[in-house]
Write a protein that holds these residues in place. Structure first.
Motif, PDB file in Angstrom:
ATOM      1  N   ALA A  83      -1.835   2.270  -4.830  1.00  0.00           N
ATOM      2  CA  ALA A  83      -1.455   3.611  -4.385  1.00  0.00           C
ATOM      3  C   ALA A  83      -2.674   4.233  -3.721  1.00  0.00           C
ATOM      4  O   ALA A  83      -3.793   4.134  -4.235  1.00  0.00           O
ATOM      5  CB  ALA A  83      -0.987   4.455  -5.559  1.00  0.00           C
ATOM      6  N   VAL A  84      -2.450   4.855  -2.566  1.00  0.00           N
ATOM      7  CA  VAL A  84      -3.541   5.456  -1.798  1.00  0.00           C
ATOM      8  C   VAL A  84      -3.142   6.882  -1.430  1.00  0.00           C
ATOM      9  O   VAL A  84      -2.088   7.096  -0.821  1.00  0.00           O
ATOM     10  CB  VAL A  84      -3.837   4.631  -0.522  1.00  0.00           C
ATOM     11  N   ASP A  85      -3.976   7.837  -1.797  1.00  0.00           N
ATOM     12  CA  ASP A  85      -3.724   9.245  -1.512  1.00  0.00           C
ATOM     13  C   ASP A  85      -3.871   9.509  -0.013  1.00  0.00           C
ATOM     14  O   ASP A  85      -4.779   8.980   0.635  1.00  0.00           O
ATOM     15  CB  ASP A  85      -4.700  10.114  -2.301  1.00  0.00           C
ATOM     16  N   VAL A  86      -2.988  10.366   0.529  1.00  0.00           N
ATOM     17  CA  VAL A  86      -2.983  10.626   1.967  1.00  0.00           C
ATOM     18  C   VAL A  86      -3.722  11.894   2.377  1.00  0.00           C
ATOM     19  O   VAL A  86      -3.593  12.337   3.515  1.00  0.00           O
ATOM     20  CB  VAL A  86      -1.551  10.650   2.550  1.00  0.00           C
ATOM     21  N   SER A  87      -4.497  12.461   1.476  1.00  0.00           N
ATOM     22  CA  SER A  87      -5.287  13.618   1.890  1.00  0.00           C
ATOM     23  C   SER A  87      -6.458  13.148   2.748  1.00  0.00           C
ATOM     24  O   SER A  87      -6.918  12.017   2.631  1.00  0.00           O
ATOM     25  CB  SER A  87      -5.782  14.399   0.673  1.00  0.00           C
ATOM     26  N   GLY A  88      -6.910  14.020   3.635  1.00  0.00           N
ATOM     27  CA  GLY A  88      -8.036  13.683   4.499  1.00  0.00           C
ATOM     28  C   GLY A  88      -7.585  13.140   5.836  1.00  0.00           C
ATOM     29  O   GLY A  88      -6.409  13.184   6.198  1.00  0.00           O
ATOM     30  N   THR A  89      -8.548  12.600   6.565  1.00  0.00           N
ATOM     31  CA  THR A  89      -8.280  12.072   7.896  1.00  0.00           C
ATOM     32  C   THR A  89      -7.657  10.681   7.804  1.00  0.00           C
ATOM     33  O   THR A  89      -7.759  10.005   6.772  1.00  0.00           O
ATOM     34  CB  THR A  89      -9.592  11.955   8.704  1.00  0.00           C
ATOM     35  N   VAL A 126       0.891  -1.162   0.000  1.00  0.00           N
ATOM     36  CA  VAL A 126       0.000   0.000   0.000  1.00  0.00           C
ATOM     37  C   VAL A 126       0.923   1.204   0.000  1.00  0.00           C
ATOM     38  O   VAL A 126       1.574   1.504   1.008  1.00  0.00           O
ATOM     39  CB  VAL A 126      -0.940   0.026   1.223  1.00  0.00           C
ATOM     40  N   HIS A 127       1.019   1.860  -1.166  1.00  0.00           N
ATOM     41  CA  HIS A 127       1.896   3.017  -1.316  1.00  0.00           C
ATOM     42  C   HIS A 127       1.113   4.274  -0.958  1.00  0.00           C
ATOM     43  O   HIS A 127       0.202   4.671  -1.690  1.00  0.00           O
ATOM     44  CB  HIS A 127       2.418   3.086  -2.752  1.00  0.00           C
ATOM     45  N   LEU A 128       1.458   4.881   0.168  1.00  0.00           N
ATOM     46  CA  LEU A 128       0.822   6.124   0.578  1.00  0.00           C
ATOM     47  C   LEU A 128       1.457   7.271  -0.198  1.00  0.00           C
ATOM     48  O   LEU A 128       2.668   7.477  -0.126  1.00  0.00           O
ATOM     49  CB  LEU A 128       0.984   6.328   2.085  1.00  0.00           C
ATOM     50  N   THR A 129       0.639   7.975  -0.946  1.00  0.00           N
ATOM     51  CA  THR A 129       1.132   9.038  -1.820  1.00  0.00           C
ATOM     52  C   THR A 129       0.471  10.355  -1.463  1.00  0.00           C
ATOM     53  O   THR A 129      -0.633  10.384  -0.914  1.00  0.00           O
ATOM     54  CB  THR A 129       0.837   8.722  -3.302  1.00  0.00           C
ATOM     55  N   GLY A 130       1.153  11.440  -1.790  1.00  0.00           N
ATOM     56  CA  GLY A 130       0.546  12.731  -1.525  1.00  0.00           C
ATOM     57  C   GLY A 130       1.399  13.886  -1.987  1.00  0.00           C
ATOM     58  O   GLY A 130       2.565  13.721  -2.367  1.00  0.00           O
ATOM     59  N   ASP A 131       0.797  15.046  -1.917  1.00  0.00           N
ATOM     60  CA  ASP A 131       1.447  16.285  -2.290  1.00  0.00           C
ATOM     61  C   ASP A 131       2.604  16.571  -1.330  1.00  0.00           C
ATOM     62  O   ASP A 131       2.447  16.459  -0.107  1.00  0.00           O
ATOM     63  CB  ASP A 131       0.388  17.400  -2.234  1.00  0.00           C
TER      64      ASP A 131
END
Length: 168
Positions: free
Chosen positions: A146-152, A102-107
């Motif tokens: 890939a999972v975006d890390v925005s939010g809670t 599970v690749h945590l991705t984000g800005d």
């Protein structure tokens, strides 16, 4: 997911591996292992001093994580590891075939802000650039999402659980 996967929650520092990993493990009903706990003291000292680890520094750490993951094969588990390079993930898969990532991705700005506000962690924000420079995202032939890390944290965990449901 009929047979519990062993999941590696990966990504650059500050993406929330230590937060999301236990939440994901709880949702999947499997144990969680903190990847940082597998680092030898010399690695932690280097990172605390703002010195990036070399591949030679990482091999024993990755081998220890791989050994834990192999011991959970068929039982399921979640472990955190930056696993930034394909070669690192290959080393983990050599020890524990069948791993799912599970690749945590984000800005970058969001991740840097989160790093700046966390307390009691040895990884300084100054190493974030080296983490992004090293990062090799999951390849199409690698089992993972890939999972975006925005939010809670709960939002992120929900996205991860939904994405993992599609992984066979």
């Amino acid at each position: 997911m009929s047979t519990p996967h062993v999941v590696v929650v990966m990504g650059v520092a500050g993406t929330g591996k230590t937060t999301i990993g236990p939440l994901l493990a709880a949702r999947l009903g499997v144990p969680y292992a903190e990847g940082d706990d597998f680092h030898p003291p010399a690695n932690i000292a280097k990172m605390s001093a703002g010195t990036p680890l070399t591949d030679e520094d990482r091999w024993p750490w990755l081998d220890a994580i791989g050994s834990w993951a192999d011991g959970r094969s068929g039982l399921g588990g979640v472990v955190s590891s930056s696993a930034l390079k394909r070669s690192y993930r290959d080393r983990l898969r050599t020890a524990a075939p069948g791993l799912v990532f599970v690749h945590l991705t984000g800005d970058r700005a969001l991740i840097e802000d989160r790093m700046a506000h966390r307390r009691g962690h040895f990884m300084p924000t100054a190493l974030l650039d080296s983490q992004f420079a090293t990062l090799e995202p999951l390849g199409p032939d690698e089992s993972g999402v890939a999972v975006d890390v925005s939010g809670t944290p709960e939002d992120i965990t929900d996205r991860a659980v939904r994405a993992l449901a599609a992984v066979q």
